[in-house]
Design a protein around this motif. Structure first.
Motif, short mmCIF file in Angstrom:
data_model
loop_
_atom_site.label_atom_id
_atom_site.label_comp_id
_atom_site.label_asym_id
_atom_site.label_seq_id
_atom_site.Cartn_x
_atom_site.Cartn_y
_atom_site.Cartn_z
N VAL A 1 -11.21 128.77 42.47
CA VAL A 1 -9.81 128.50 42.15
C VAL A 1 -9.20 127.52 43.15
N CYS A 2 -9.63 127.56 44.41
CA CYS A 2 -9.10 126.62 45.39
C CYS A 2 -9.61 125.20 45.14
N VAL A 3 -10.88 125.08 44.84
CA VAL A 3 -11.43 123.75 44.53
C VAL A 3 -10.77 123.18 43.28
N ARG A 4 -10.62 124.03 42.27
CA ARG A 4 -9.99 123.58 41.03
C ARG A 4 -8.54 123.17 41.27
N ALA A 5 -7.81 123.94 42.05
CA ALA A 5 -6.41 123.60 42.35
C ALA A 5 -6.33 122.29 43.12
N PHE A 6 -7.24 122.08 44.05
CA PHE A 6 -7.24 120.82 44.82
C PHE A 6 -7.49 119.63 43.91
N LEU A 7 -8.47 119.74 43.01
CA LEU A 7 -8.79 118.63 42.10
C LEU A 7 -7.64 118.37 41.12
N GLU A 8 -6.97 119.43 40.67
CA GLU A 8 -5.81 119.23 39.81
C GLU A 8 -4.68 118.53 40.56
N GLY A 9 -4.53 118.87 41.84
CA GLY A 9 -3.54 118.17 42.64
C GLY A 9 -3.87 116.70 42.80
N VAL A 10 -5.15 116.38 42.96
CA VAL A 10 -5.57 114.99 43.04
C VAL A 10 -5.24 114.25 41.74
N SER A 11 -5.48 114.92 40.61
CA SER A 11 -5.17 114.30 39.31
C SER A 11 -3.68 114.01 39.18
N HIS B 1 8.94 110.57 43.73
CA HIS B 1 9.83 111.72 43.93
C HIS B 1 9.38 112.92 43.10
N ILE B 2 8.94 112.67 41.88
CA ILE B 2 8.44 113.76 41.03
C ILE B 2 7.21 114.40 41.66
N LYS B 3 6.32 113.59 42.19
CA LYS B 3 5.10 114.12 42.79
C LYS B 3 5.41 114.93 44.05
N LEU B 4 6.33 114.44 44.86
CA LEU B 4 6.71 115.17 46.06
C LEU B 4 7.42 116.48 45.71
N LEU B 5 8.28 116.43 44.68
CA LEU B 5 8.95 117.65 44.24
C LEU B 5 7.94 118.65 43.70
N THR B 6 6.96 118.15 42.94
CA THR B 6 5.91 119.03 42.42
C THR B 6 5.11 119.66 43.56
N LEU B 7 4.85 118.90 44.61
CA LEU B 7 4.12 119.42 45.76
C LEU B 7 4.85 120.61 46.38
N PRO C 1 -1.06 121.47 46.51
CA PRO C 1 -0.27 120.50 47.26
C PRO C 1 -1.12 119.60 48.16
N ALA C 2 -2.20 120.15 48.71
CA ALA C 2 -3.09 119.33 49.53
C ALA C 2 -3.75 118.24 48.69
N GLY C 3 -4.11 118.58 47.44
CA GLY C 3 -4.68 117.58 46.55
C GLY C 3 -3.70 116.47 46.22
N ILE C 4 -2.45 116.86 45.96
CA ILE C 4 -1.41 115.86 45.67
C ILE C 4 -1.20 114.96 46.88
N GLY C 5 -1.10 115.56 48.06
CA GLY C 5 -0.91 114.76 49.27
C GLY C 5 -2.08 113.84 49.55
N THR C 6 -3.31 114.32 49.30
CA THR C 6 -4.49 113.48 49.51
C THR C 6 -4.48 112.27 48.57
N ALA C 7 -4.12 112.51 47.30
CA ALA C 7 -4.08 111.41 46.33
C ALA C 7 -3.00 110.39 46.70
N LEU C 8 -1.85 110.87 47.18
CA LEU C 8 -0.78 109.95 47.58
C LEU C 8 -1.17 109.16 48.82
N ALA C 9 -1.86 109.80 49.75
CA ALA C 9 -2.26 109.11 50.98
C ALA C 9 -3.38 108.11 50.73
N LEU C 10 -4.26 108.41 49.78
CA LEU C 10 -5.39 107.54 49.48
C LEU C 10 -5.21 106.85 48.14
N GLU C 11 -3.99 106.43 47.86
CA GLU C 11 -3.67 105.77 46.59
C GLU C 11 -4.56 104.55 46.39
N GLY C 12 -5.22 104.50 45.23
CA GLY C 12 -6.09 103.37 44.92
C GLY C 12 -7.54 103.61 45.26
#
Length: 294
Positions: A160-170, A12-18, A222-233
């Protein structure tokens, strides 16, 4: 805890952050653009005032980008490189991290010089460069460094876009101190979005290009966060980490060239003290945000 190993609270925290990341980035990015549009009539009678305001705001953005590069992107890249090779039980006897940084730095220099050499041979102004620039801008400013400015604006947006995506993955992969990290990331991305909008406005790009660039940056994290959640593990594999380190290193090298060598020094000229003060203010803002992680 669900089947992916992520507790509902963390999810829920991750989705809210997204959602908040997207809203905050859009708000902080489009705010300076809207302000400048509303004050365009007032500044039209005094172009000098508009230039001074944009120049000082650009120096503030330079400080934000400079601190983001030297205090966040560069240390994170070096730490990720060290941790990745430590997990792989590989001892490096060659400065690989520094080599990747140098490749990113030199990539900008080589591409820029090739474009300038091509421009000198043809001696024709590119129609694409004219289409990117606001038609109300003077021809003298167009002829000064159209190729240079267009390339560096594109590279800045890419970094800045690549960095934001990688931070979202983290964030999507993180499970400890998640709330603190999300709050810090929200503040930092808000500063970067504001600074990016200022830089794009200072380059007198068309409004559609500015809006598209800000929208692209806003959805990157947000795309980085969503990618990390979809590819968990799957994001913690050694191959993925090596690719991430290479991308971070090249991005850091490009960012150093674009921000440190171009963004900082191009603002030299009149009102030096004011520009230095605004640059240091931007640097201090990012420093304060990053200090909250400690």
């Amino acid at each position: 805890m669900d089947s992916s190993g992520v507790s509902p609270g963390l999810l829920h925290i991750k989705l809210l952050t997204l959602v908040l990341m997207l809203c905050f980035s859009l708000l902080c990015g489009f705010s300076p653009v809207c302000v400048m549009m509303r004050r365009a009539t007032r500044f039209s009678s005094d172009p000098g005032s508009r230039h001074r305001v944009l120049s000082l705001a650009s120096c503030l953005a330079c400080g934000v980008f400079l601190a983001s590069c030297l205090l966040e992107l560069l240390p994170d890249f070096l730490n990720h490189m060290r941790d990745t090779f430590s997990r792989l039980h590989i001892t490096l006897h060659y400065p690989l991290s520094e080599f990747i940084l140098a490749m990113g730095f030199l990539l900008v220099f080589v591409v820029e010089q090739m474009l300038l050499a091509f421009r000198e041979q043809t001696s024709d102004v590119s129609l694409e460069k004219q289409a990117l620039v606001d038609p109300h801008r003077s021809r003298s400013s167009l002829s000064s460094c159209a190729v240079d400015a267009g390339l560096r604006v594109f590279l800045l947006l890419l970094c800045v876009c690549v960095r934001a995506f990688l931070e979202g993955v983290s964030v999507g992969c993180q499970r400890e101190r998640l709330l603190e990290t999300c709050v810090t990331l929200l503040l930092h991305k808000a500063l970067v979005a504001f600074s990016l909008a200022v830089r794009l406005t200072h380059q007198a790009l068309r409004r559609t290009l500015v809006a598209g660039a800000l929208l692209l940056f806003s959805v990157s994290c947000p795309a980085g966060i969503g990618t990390a959640l979809a590819l968990e593990g799957l994001m913690d594999g050694p191959q993925v980490q090596l690719v991430r380190c290479a991308v971070e290193g090249l991005t850091a090298g490009i960012f150093i060239n674009v921000c440190v060598l171009e963004s900082v020094w191009q603002e030299s000229g009149s009102h030096r003290i004011h520009k230095v003060a605004f640059l240091l203010t931007g640097f201090a803002l990012v420093t304060a945000v990053l200090f909250s992680k400690v």
